[in-house]
Design a protein around this motif. Structure first.
Motif, mmCIF file in Angstrom:
data_model
loop_
_atom_site.group_PDB
_atom_site.id
_atom_site.type_symbol
_atom_site.label_atom_id
_atom_site.label_comp_id
_atom_site.label_asym_id
_atom_site.label_seq_id
_atom_site.Cartn_x
_atom_site.Cartn_y
_atom_site.Cartn_z
ATOM 1 N N MET A 129 -4.800 -3.253 -7.736
ATOM 2 C CA MET A 129 -5.762 -3.717 -6.852
ATOM 3 C C MET A 129 -6.148 -5.178 -7.016
ATOM 4 O O MET A 129 -7.009 -5.853 -6.207
ATOM 5 N N HIS A 130 -5.405 -5.969 -7.845
ATOM 6 C CA HIS A 130 -5.907 -7.304 -8.220
ATOM 7 C C HIS A 130 -5.263 -8.190 -7.312
ATOM 8 O O HIS A 130 -5.562 -9.313 -7.340
ATOM 9 N N VAL A 131 -4.174 -7.823 -6.487
ATOM 10 C CA VAL A 131 -3.480 -8.787 -5.838
ATOM 11 C C VAL A 131 -4.201 -8.651 -4.316
ATOM 12 O O VAL A 131 -4.074 -7.659 -3.773
ATOM 13 N N ARG A 132 -4.885 -9.802 -4.088
ATOM 14 C CA ARG A 132 -5.771 -9.811 -2.883
ATOM 15 C C ARG A 132 -5.027 -10.454 -1.625
ATOM 16 O O ARG A 132 -5.364 -10.245 -0.500
ATOM 17 N N GLU A 133 -3.902 -11.388 -2.042
ATOM 18 C CA GLU A 133 -3.302 -12.008 -0.902
ATOM 19 C C GLU A 133 -1.528 -12.099 -1.194
ATOM 20 O O GLU A 133 -1.534 -11.504 -2.305
ATOM 21 N N TRP A 134 -1.031 -11.792 -0.118
ATOM 22 C CA TRP A 134 0.563 -11.747 -0.441
ATOM 23 C C TRP A 134 1.286 -12.678 0.690
ATOM 24 O O TRP A 134 0.625 -12.554 1.870
ATOM 25 N N ALA A 135 2.226 -13.198 0.488
ATOM 26 C CA ALA A 135 3.101 -13.810 1.401
ATOM 27 C C ALA A 135 4.128 -13.086 1.778
ATOM 28 O O ALA A 135 5.001 -12.652 1.222
ATOM 29 N N CYS A 136 4.401 -12.992 3.153
ATOM 30 C CA CYS A 136 5.456 -12.332 3.942
ATOM 31 C C CYS A 136 6.899 -13.133 3.289
ATOM 32 O O CYS A 136 7.093 -14.247 3.759
ATOM 33 N N PRO A 137 7.660 -12.458 2.798
ATOM 34 C CA PRO A 137 9.107 -13.149 2.324
ATOM 35 C C PRO A 137 9.813 -13.596 3.649
ATOM 36 O O PRO A 137 10.515 -14.401 3.301
ATOM 37 N N ALA A 138 9.706 -13.015 4.819
ATOM 38 C CA ALA A 138 10.513 -13.286 5.902
ATOM 39 C C ALA A 138 9.952 -14.803 6.567
ATOM 40 O O ALA A 138 10.621 -15.382 6.835
ATOM 41 N N CYS A 139 8.739 -14.554 6.845
ATOM 42 C CA CYS A 139 8.033 -15.728 7.659
ATOM 43 C C CYS A 139 6.871 -16.580 6.867
ATOM 44 O O CYS A 139 6.615 -17.764 7.190
ATOM 45 N N GLY A 140 6.543 -16.089 5.667
ATOM 46 C CA GLY A 140 5.861 -17.034 4.747
ATOM 47 C C GLY A 140 4.341 -17.052 5.149
ATOM 48 O O GLY A 140 3.642 -17.678 4.374
ATOM 49 N N VAL A 141 4.187 -16.219 6.173
ATOM 50 C CA VAL A 141 2.537 -15.887 6.670
ATOM 51 C C VAL A 141 1.809 -15.255 5.516
ATOM 52 O O VAL A 141 2.233 -14.203 4.708
ATOM 53 N N VAL A 142 0.613 -15.809 4.939
ATOM 54 C CA VAL A 142 -0.180 -15.205 3.800
ATOM 55 C C VAL A 142 -1.228 -14.282 4.492
ATOM 56 O O VAL A 142 -1.685 -14.591 5.501
ATOM 57 N N HIS A 143 -1.156 -12.911 3.899
ATOM 58 C CA HIS A 143 -2.007 -12.173 4.315
ATOM 59 C C HIS A 143 -3.054 -11.731 3.258
ATOM 60 O O HIS A 143 -2.656 -11.688 2.175
ATOM 61 N N ASP A 144 -4.262 -11.339 3.730
ATOM 62 C CA ASP A 144 -5.275 -11.050 2.916
ATOM 63 C C ASP A 144 -5.681 -9.584 3.034
ATOM 64 O O ASP A 144 -5.813 -8.821 4.127
ATOM 65 N N ARG A 145 -5.491 -9.001 1.847
ATOM 66 C CA ARG A 145 -5.587 -7.273 1.851
ATOM 67 C C ARG A 145 -7.033 -6.944 2.189
ATOM 68 O O ARG A 145 -7.020 -6.032 3.203
ATOM 69 N N ASP A 146 -8.087 -7.569 1.893
ATOM 70 C CA ASP A 146 -9.336 -6.957 2.406
ATOM 71 C C ASP A 146 -9.365 -7.245 3.799
ATOM 72 O O ASP A 146 -10.223 -6.396 4.579
ATOM 73 N N LEU A 147 -9.041 -8.434 4.567
ATOM 74 C CA LEU A 147 -9.227 -8.569 5.865
ATOM 75 C C LEU A 147 -8.354 -7.658 6.635
ATOM 76 O O LEU A 147 -8.759 -7.169 7.593
ATOM 77 N N ASN A 148 -7.243 -7.476 6.215
ATOM 78 C CA ASN A 148 -6.031 -6.425 6.833
ATOM 79 C C ASN A 148 -6.955 -4.837 6.953
ATOM 80 O O ASN A 148 -7.031 -4.053 7.798
ATOM 81 N N ALA A 149 -7.416 -4.507 5.591
ATOM 82 C CA ALA A 149 -8.215 -3.144 5.469
ATOM 83 C C ALA A 149 -9.319 -3.309 6.395
ATOM 84 O O ALA A 149 -9.568 -2.247 7.142
ATOM 85 N N ALA A 150 -10.075 -4.119 6.701
ATOM 86 C CA ALA A 150 -11.309 -4.152 7.486
ATOM 87 C C ALA A 150 -10.532 -3.935 9.224
ATOM 88 O O ALA A 150 -11.345 -3.378 9.769
ATOM 89 N N ARG A 151 -9.537 -4.621 9.302
ATOM 90 C CA ARG A 151 -8.750 -4.579 10.624
ATOM 91 C C ARG A 151 -8.599 -3.182 10.965
ATOM 92 O O ARG A 151 -8.722 -2.479 11.922
ATOM 93 N N ASN A 152 -8.091 -2.598 9.987
ATOM 94 C CA ASN A 152 -7.511 -1.223 10.131
ATOM 95 C C ASN A 152 -8.534 -0.110 10.444
ATOM 96 O O ASN A 152 -8.422 0.726 11.169
ATOM 97 N N ILE A 153 -9.579 -0.399 9.412
ATOM 98 C CA ILE A 153 -10.621 0.409 9.779
ATOM 99 C C ILE A 153 -11.371 0.473 10.961
ATOM 100 O O ILE A 153 -11.828 1.442 11.753
ATOM 101 N N LEU A 154 -11.664 -0.869 11.715
ATOM 102 C CA LEU A 154 -12.238 -1.054 12.816
ATOM 103 C C LEU A 154 -11.346 -0.430 13.826
ATOM 104 O O LEU A 154 -11.847 0.329 14.855
#
Length: 72
Positions: free
Chosen positions: A1-26
């Motif tokens: 759970m310590h990784v909060r952001e990760w970059a897509c290896p294919a396109c380089g877009v940086v994703h925020d774990r908490d923001l993605n979780a909030a979007r999925n819950i919504l």
């Protein structure tokens, strides 16, 4: 759970774990709300549909409830 952001290896877009979780819950909450609203609408119109000799089919498409009416 310590990784909060990760970059897509294919396109380089940086994703925020908490923001993605909030979007999925919504999205899940909105889809569930649409199902409940459609179910209530189906229950309310069931008697009227019977008198009109119509059938109803309920589907949820992209979080939007669709009530389809047809003659048997």
């Amino acid at each position: 759970m310590h990784v909060r952001e990760w970059a897509c290896p294919a396109c380089g877009v940086v994703h925020d774990r908490d923001l993605n979780a909030a979007r999925n819950i919504l999205a899940a909450g909105q889809a569930e709300h649409a199902k409940i609203a459609a179910l209530i609408a189906t229950m309310v119109f069931r008697e009227r549909l019977g008198r009109l000799r119509l059938t109803a089919a309920l589907t949820v498409l992209g979080g939007i409830a669709v009530l389809e009416l047809a003659r048997p």
